[in-house]
Scaffold this active site. Structure first.
Site, PDB file in Angstrom:
ATOM      1  CE  LYS A  13     -11.318  -5.146  -1.043  1.00 43.42           C
ATOM      2  NZ  LYS A  13     -12.026  -5.075   0.233  1.00 43.42           N
ATOM      3  CE  LYS A  15      -4.344  -1.700   1.887  1.00 41.13           C
ATOM      4  NZ  LYS A  15      -5.345  -1.579   2.973  1.00 41.13           N
ATOM      5  CE  LYS A  34      -8.205 -13.340  -3.721  1.00 44.08           C
ATOM      6  NZ  LYS A  34      -7.733 -13.070  -2.382  1.00 44.08           N
TER       7      LYS A  34
END
Ligand code: TRP
Length: 332
Positions: free
Chosen positions: A199, A114, A196
């Site tokens: 979102k 992040k 995968k």
């Protein structure tokens, strides 16, 4: 009566959830709510570790609560609440900060990811994220924490922090165990089946969001990457795209992979993709309708949130009180 074990989990009310999140999280919780004393939070305090639009955050918070209920979580059985409604989360987080090392936080995988993705905003909260999560879990003396694989490291840290506190002071926290959910982890991106479904994928056509309407869902499946054969066969190595679609179809239709292969034998990819889209839309539509109905019933949701905040706070404050006593905070 034997006391039920305690189960705790939470979801951030930020990005749109995908069908992978649904299968990997909420759907699994449904099966657990009868057997455990469940707390399912909406982690809005975690959400602000990356910049949020306040109006959207507010709206998404309520919308996630409505989704919990629309998916079938029973408000009578589980304590569904908003993290910021229980001040003990922030309070315990502060105490736990004092037994957590800067070095171990700076080595966390998600923090590093992040920080790279939000280089302009590497704030203290982002680094403290795992400590707040530990506080969430430890406040409720949770026995089990159902989470995805991506949260494994965070759960390990929560256990480390619990153990450390118990050693430095005296046994106070239960050491929580992770329940790592397998289903749903198998759902991959429709545009890049080697990844995968996420979102936050670069290409939104690769993910089916729980908020997508039927036309949108069918359009995305129609565009899903497959291969140059014309055979609907499960073979994740050679046919990752088709195999992913078969998994999704199987999970949403309740049919086995073999049944699905037989059903589409000799039929083209076009027909197959349409059927997958329809199966997914058929499951999501009633959930979305119920979610919208609930969002419109604000009084009901607010009442529920108020009761649950009190219930959660009661439990959390007992733990916090013990902690304050042990660390030497003067009490009156
Ligand atoms: N970090 C979790 C996630 O993004 C959400 C979360 C916050 C959580 N607090 C928690 C999960 C406590 C389990 C337990 O998925």
């Amino acid at each position: 009566m034997e006391e039920k074990k305690i189960l705790y989990s939470a979801i951030q009310p930020t990005n749109n959830l995908t069908i992978g999140n649904y299968l990997g999280a909420i759907k699994n919780w449904l099966g657990l709510q009868n057997d455990y004393e469940c707390y399912f939070a909406i982690a809005n305090m975690h959400a602000i570790t990356v910049r949020q639009n306040p109006a959207e955050l507010r709206q998404k918070t309520l919308s996630l609560l409505a989704l919990y209920l629309a998916c079938g979580l029973d408000a009578e059985k589980c304590c569904l609440y908003i993290q910021s409604h229980v001040p003990a989360h922030a309070e315990l987080c502060w105490v736990l900060n004092t037994i957590t090392y800067v070095g171990e936080m700076s080595r966390m995988t998600q923090f590093k990811d992040k920080s790279a993705r939000h280089a302009e905003n590497v704030n203290m909260g982002l680094m403290d994220y795992p400590v707040l999560m530990a506080a969430d879990i430890l406040l409720y003396q949770a026995d089990y924490v159902p989470v995805g694989e991506d949260q494994r490291q965070h759960l390990e840290i929560a256990r480390d922090i619990a153990r450390r506190f118990n050693t430095v002071y005296s046994p106070t926290f239960k050491e929580p165990e992770g329940l790592f959910m397998k289903v749903g982890a198998k759902i991959n991106d429709l545009q890049d089946p080697s990844k995968k479904m996420s979102k936050s994928a670069e290409n939104p056509n690769g993910s089916i969001f729980l908020s997508d309407g039927k036309d949108e869902i069918i359009r995305k499946f129609r565009r899903a990457v497959t291969d140059s054969e014309a055979e609907v066969r499960y073979d994740p190595e050679a046919k990752p795209g088709v195999s992913n679609l078969l998994s999704i179809y199987s999970l949403f239709s309740g049919k086995s992979i073999e049944e699905a292969e037989r059903e589409f034998a000799g039929r083209g990819y076009g027909e197959f993709k349409l059927a997958v889209g329809e199966a997914v839309a058929a499951k999501l539509e009633p959930v979305q309708r119920e979610q919208q109905r609930l969002i419109a019933d604000k009084d009901y949701l607010n009442g529920l949130l108020k009761r649950n905040a009190e219930r959660a706070a009661f439990k959390a404050e007992r733990t916090l009180g013990k902690v304050y006593k042990k660390i030497g905070f003067y009490q009156i």
